[in-house]
Design a protein around this motif. Sequence first.
Motif, PDB file in Angstrom:
ATOM      1  N   SER A  52       0.741  -1.292  -0.010  1.00 46.58           N
ATOM      2  CA  SER A  52       0.051  -0.012   0.050  1.00 46.58           C
ATOM      3  C   SER A  52       0.761   1.329  -0.061  1.00 46.58           C
ATOM      4  CB  SER A  52      -0.983  -0.249   1.195  1.00 46.58           C
ATOM      5  OG  SER A  52      -0.144   0.240   2.519  1.00 46.58           O
ATOM      6  N   TYR A  53       2.247   0.924  -0.199  1.00 46.26           N
ATOM      7  CA  TYR A  53       3.141   2.218   0.057  1.00 46.26           C
ATOM      8  C   TYR A  53       2.787   3.225  -1.010  1.00 46.26           C
ATOM      9  CZ  TYR A  53       5.685  -0.048   3.488  1.00 46.26           C
ATOM     10  OH  TYR A  53       6.331  -0.887   4.621  1.00 46.26           O
ATOM     11  N   THR A  54       2.597   3.096  -2.267  1.00 47.05           N
ATOM     12  CA  THR A  54       2.508   3.922  -3.314  1.00 47.05           C
ATOM     13  C   THR A  54       1.230   4.649  -3.202  1.00 47.05           C
ATOM     14  OG1 THR A  54       1.449   2.325  -4.788  1.00 47.05           O
ATOM     15  CG2 THR A  54       3.736   2.813  -5.194  1.00 47.05           C
ATOM     16  N   ASN A  55       0.129   4.092  -2.549  1.00 49.19           N
ATOM     17  CA  ASN A  55      -1.214   4.702  -2.367  1.00 49.19           C
ATOM     18  C   ASN A  55      -0.834   5.997  -1.044  1.00 49.19           C
ATOM     19  OD1 ASN A  55      -2.134   2.961  -3.781  1.00 49.19           O
ATOM     20  ND2 ASN A  55      -3.708   2.128  -2.297  1.00 49.19           N
ATOM     21  N   VAL A  56       0.012   5.860  -0.275  1.00 51.44           N
ATOM     22  CA  VAL A  56       0.254   6.839   0.696  1.00 51.44           C
ATOM     23  C   VAL A  56       0.832   7.940  -0.054  1.00 51.44           C
ATOM     24  CG1 VAL A  56       1.918   7.491   2.412  1.00 51.44           C
ATOM     25  CG2 VAL A  56       1.022   5.338   2.673  1.00 51.44           C
ATOM     26  N   LEU A  57       1.772   7.821  -1.142  1.00 53.41           N
ATOM     27  CA  LEU A  57       2.098   8.905  -1.695  1.00 53.41           C
ATOM     28  C   LEU A  57       0.983   9.413  -2.826  1.00 53.41           C
ATOM     29  CD1 LEU A  57       5.182   7.648  -1.022  1.00 53.41           C
ATOM     30  CD2 LEU A  57       5.913   8.068  -3.387  1.00 53.41           C
ATOM     31  N   ALA A  58       0.096   8.620  -3.077  1.00 55.21           N
ATOM     32  CA  ALA A  58      -1.166   9.160  -3.891  1.00 55.21           C
ATOM     33  C   ALA A  58      -1.862  10.222  -3.017  1.00 55.21           C
ATOM     34  CB  ALA A  58      -1.774   7.959  -4.516  1.00 55.21           C
ATOM     35  N   MET A  59      -2.198   9.524  -1.744  1.00 55.05           N
ATOM     36  CA  MET A  59      -3.029  10.226  -0.959  1.00 55.05           C
ATOM     37  C   MET A  59      -2.456  11.604  -0.689  1.00 55.05           C
ATOM     38  SD  MET A  59      -4.844   7.577   1.676  1.00 55.05           S
ATOM     39  CE  MET A  59      -5.955   8.376   2.220  1.00 55.05           C
ATOM     40  N   LEU A  60      -1.240  11.508  -0.287  1.00 55.21           N
ATOM     41  CA  LEU A  60      -0.676  12.949  -0.128  1.00 55.21           C
ATOM     42  C   LEU A  60      -0.626  13.823  -1.252  1.00 55.21           C
ATOM     43  CD1 LEU A  60       2.657  11.718   1.886  1.00 55.21           C
ATOM     44  CD2 LEU A  60       1.043  12.881   2.849  1.00 55.21           C
ATOM     45  N   GLU A  61      -0.240  13.433  -2.396  1.00 51.59           N
ATOM     46  CA  GLU A  61      -0.310  14.369  -3.490  1.00 51.59           C
ATOM     47  C   GLU A  61      -1.751  14.878  -3.792  1.00 51.59           C
ATOM     48  OE1 GLU A  61       1.184  12.808  -7.495  1.00 51.59           O
ATOM     49  OE2 GLU A  61       2.346  14.815  -7.300  1.00 51.59           O
ATOM     50  N   LEU A  62      -2.840  13.948  -3.906  1.00 48.95           N
ATOM     51  CA  LEU A  62      -3.971  14.271  -4.177  1.00 48.95           C
ATOM     52  C   LEU A  62      -4.524  15.093  -2.910  1.00 48.95           C
ATOM     53  CD1 LEU A  62      -5.579  10.992  -4.983  1.00 48.95           C
ATOM     54  CD2 LEU A  62      -5.635  12.938  -6.350  1.00 48.95           C
ATOM     55  N   GLY A  63      -3.916  15.186  -1.923  1.00 45.54           N
ATOM     56  CA  GLY A  63      -4.529  15.869  -0.681  1.00 45.54           C
ATOM     57  C   GLY A  63      -3.936  17.351  -0.569  1.00 45.54           C
ATOM     58  N   GLY A  64      -2.807  17.520  -1.656  1.00 48.18           N
ATOM     59  CA  GLY A  64      -1.862  18.824  -1.746  1.00 48.18           C
ATOM     60  C   GLY A  64      -0.729  18.809  -0.666  1.00 48.18           C
ATOM     61  N   VAL A  65      -0.356  17.714  -0.030  1.00 50.52           N
ATOM     62  CA  VAL A  65       0.913  17.710   0.774  1.00 50.52           C
ATOM     63  C   VAL A  65       1.848  17.203   0.049  1.00 50.52           C
ATOM     64  CG1 VAL A  65       1.493  16.655   2.927  1.00 50.52           C
ATOM     65  CG2 VAL A  65      -0.819  17.214   2.551  1.00 50.52           C
ATOM     66  N   PRO A  66       2.993  18.121  -0.032  1.00 53.37           N
ATOM     67  CA  PRO A  66       4.294  17.795  -0.670  1.00 53.37           C
ATOM     68  C   PRO A  66       4.697  16.126  -0.395  1.00 53.37           C
ATOM     69  CG  PRO A  66       4.606  19.747   0.283  1.00 53.37           C
ATOM     70  CD  PRO A  66       3.197  19.388   0.985  1.00 53.37           C
ATOM     71  N   ILE A  67       5.090  15.350  -1.270  1.00 56.94           N
ATOM     72  CA  ILE A  67       5.420  14.085  -1.211  1.00 56.94           C
ATOM     73  C   ILE A  67       6.385  13.991  -0.224  1.00 56.94           C
ATOM     74  CG2 ILE A  67       6.334  11.882  -2.420  1.00 56.94           C
ATOM     75  CD1 ILE A  67       4.031  12.311  -4.159  1.00 56.94           C
ATOM     76  N   LEU A  68       7.596  14.643  -0.517  1.00 56.61           N
ATOM     77  CA  LEU A  68       8.736  14.653   0.395  1.00 56.61           C
ATOM     78  C   LEU A  68       8.960  15.502   1.517  1.00 56.61           C
ATOM     79  CD1 LEU A  68      11.415  14.938  -2.693  1.00 56.61           C
ATOM     80  CD2 LEU A  68      10.763  12.957  -1.548  1.00 56.61           C
ATOM     81  N   ARG A  69       9.247  14.940   2.722  1.00 51.09           N
ATOM     82  CA  ARG A  69       9.188  15.585   4.099  1.00 51.09           C
ATOM     83  C   ARG A  69       9.893  16.664   3.683  1.00 51.09           C
ATOM     84  NH1 ARG A  69      13.690  14.674   7.014  1.00 51.09           N
ATOM     85  NH2 ARG A  69      14.552  12.604   6.471  1.00 51.09           N
ATOM     86  N   THR A  70      11.118  16.942   3.057  1.00 47.59           N
ATOM     87  CA  THR A  70      12.115  18.123   3.087  1.00 47.59           C
ATOM     88  C   THR A  70      11.296  19.231   2.498  1.00 47.59           C
ATOM     89  OG1 THR A  70      12.979  16.990   1.354  1.00 47.59           O
ATOM     90  CG2 THR A  70      14.255  16.758   3.311  1.00 47.59           C
ATOM     91  N   GLU A  71      10.316  18.852   1.690  1.00 47.28           N
ATOM     92  CA  GLU A  71       9.825  19.951   1.083  1.00 47.28           C
ATOM     93  C   GLU A  71       8.578  20.624   1.788  1.00 47.28           C
ATOM     94  OE1 GLU A  71       8.855  18.753  -3.034  1.00 47.28           O
ATOM     95  OE2 GLU A  71      11.297  18.615  -3.495  1.00 47.28           O
ATOM     96  N   ARG A  72       8.098  20.095   2.808  1.00 47.85           N
ATOM     97  CA  ARG A  72       7.024  20.463   3.520  1.00 47.85           C
ATOM     98  C   ARG A  72       7.243  21.778   4.220  1.00 47.85           C
ATOM     99  NH1 ARG A  72       5.922  14.276   5.171  1.00 47.85           N
ATOM    100  NH2 ARG A  72       5.422  13.896   3.109  1.00 47.85           N
ATOM    101  N   SER A  73       6.454  22.641   4.305  1.00 45.31           N
ATOM    102  CA  SER A  73       6.643  24.066   4.911  1.00 45.31           C
ATOM    103  C   SER A  73       5.955  24.035   6.378  1.00 45.31           C
ATOM    104  CB  SER A  73       5.728  25.076   4.319  1.00 45.31           C
ATOM    105  OG  SER A  73       4.335  24.571   4.266  1.00 45.31           O
ATOM    106  N   GLU A  74       6.185  25.167   6.985  1.00 42.69           N
ATOM    107  CA  GLU A  74       5.675  25.132   8.582  1.00 42.69           C
ATOM    108  C   GLU A  74       4.049  25.041   8.662  1.00 42.69           C
ATOM    109  OE1 GLU A  74       7.141  26.071  11.567  1.00 42.69           O
ATOM    110  OE2 GLU A  74       8.833  25.924  10.825  1.00 42.69           O
ATOM    111  N   ASP A  75       3.339  25.148   7.389  1.00 41.04           N
ATOM    112  CA  ASP A  75       2.005  25.190   7.423  1.00 41.04           C
ATOM    113  C   ASP A  75       1.558  23.788   7.057  1.00 41.04           C
ATOM    114  OD1 ASP A  75       1.722  27.764   8.109  1.00 41.04           O
ATOM    115  OD2 ASP A  75       1.732  28.404   5.909  1.00 41.04           O
TER     116      ASP A  75
END
Length: 593
Positions: A113-136
């Motif tokens: 199910s790992y690729t589905n995690v990436l899909a849910m993040l991307e569909l939800g508007g959350v950067p896939i890579l943790r280093t690209e996430r902002s304060e918000d």
Amino acid sequence: MKPEIKDLLLKVDKPARYCGGEFNTPIIKENADVKFLMCFPDVYEVAHSNLGIKILYFMLNERPDVACESCYMPWVDMARELKERNMPLFSQETQTPVSEFDAVGFSLQYEMSYTNVLAMLELGGVPILRTERSEDSPIVIAGGPCVINPMPLTDFIDVFSIGDGEEAISRLADVLAEKKKNGMSRARTLEKIAEIDGMFVPGVSRGKVRRAVIDSLETAFFPTKVQIPNIEAVFQRAVLEIFRGCTRGCRFCQAGMIYRPVRERTPQTLKRYTEELIDNNGFDEITLSSLSTCDYPCLRELLAEIKPICDERRVNISLPSTRVDSFEAEFVASGRLSSMTFAPEAGTQRLRDVINKNVTEDDILSSCRYAFEKGYHSVKLYFMIGLPTETDEDLAGIADIVKKIKYCYKKHATSRKQLSLSVSTSTFVPKPFTPFQWEAQISLEEIERKQNYLKSILRPLNIKYSYHDGKTSRIETTLARGDERMNGVIRAAYESGCIFDSWTEYFNYDKWTAAFEKCGVNGEDYCGEQSLELPLAWERVETGISREFLLAEREKSRKCELTADCRKGCNNCGINREYPSAFKKNCAGGGKC
Ligand code: SF4
């Protein structure tokens, strides 16, 4: 419901998956300090069959300062519509976009199910890579059995919650509430989370990370009022967790190792939960859940207590994970004869001894005889292929067992129906923190050869034979035993279109092979035999089970030596030293009857 969501739902299959408003949904507090989203990377019907997320969802919603909502992997048509309309994936309860939550937690039950995690993040508007996430950005958390090896996901997940989630997630919620109140930075928040037992924060945690273990299940939160899904779940029934952990010590079984020690609930508590589960939810079936339910020492007492309650309300009791050596069909609610499921795992006594499956052919046949005399006419048998030291003689042993069961039916059946007998095989996947964690997985060619051999010997016996796809098992091994290099492979596979890898119709082996090639990673590094001398990628986590114990068990497997159930005496697996308080209250504490 917003009109644009209503319009969207008219275009997709099974819109009830996304409507929310399930019976027993708690009131979502509008002004809570912490907005938490509990995610499951598979479809609605699978998610609603999982107990782990129910426990955490209702536990968090009991807190006055937390509002916890839920979100599941949208089916491909819904994902496509969301993308085309440029709409973000949203929560079930308030249709809030994923990116607007303070924390987003995934329950990882299966590596595929790992690729589905990436899909849910991307569909939800959350950067896939943790280093690209902002304060918000939300803090992305992962828990569940798969994170016992967090290394393949360290690029994507901010926090891994390893081990029992009840206390750890509650302490994490405290930190998130503090962040909100004091305007704490993301970096400081992650540092504080890393101090919690069982939390692994990539880039922040130093040294080994200890699995979180709760000392007692008696005092742990358990939800007796659960959401009733809008459409039927895969398992639509009340789930009563009677104990956690397993004492049997099967050498291939990861769950049997990583949930140690066994922690039981008392029959009195379970009786109360049974009444509440039935009264609050209207189920017509209750399952007594654990890894080995018939090993619960108070099973007779418990069934004597709850059977009248269930009979009066016409609720069926089911015992899953029934082991053939302790089959207790007499307790299964009368009147509903269903199929019996046994998992001998291996066809010969020699191989069952190798894997420490303390089950004999006599156990299997006497259980079958008992069941046939009671009127059962359907048996499902589960085996594994590719276990260490397996030969064709062991596979032939499967056919021998089948012949003996058929003969047993002829002699003892009270049903006039024809015996329905099916055999299913999966391929052995060497899992971290088991005595077989160093073993090689057999090659794809060998998997297919063994499956064909079994087909040839089972076909004349006129029984149903099904098997798991070998290609899926190969990829599962690379993900289960993966190191940090697998992050790139998972991302490449996802970007090439891999999602729903656990669904046969969507799994694409060629795309996975191409992802390995693109990243210059050799899958054989993970599927082949692992060195006994070198540290293993997942040994960053400390489970409490010692390496010495696992090595000794591996040695014993080579000599076909058995290790007794540790309810009969401690086998010194390491829990006794690493978690002395849990050991004293459980392993050394005796039964609760
Ligand atoms: S500490 Fe002893 S009794 Fe407890 S799980 Fe380990 S081997 Fe079994």
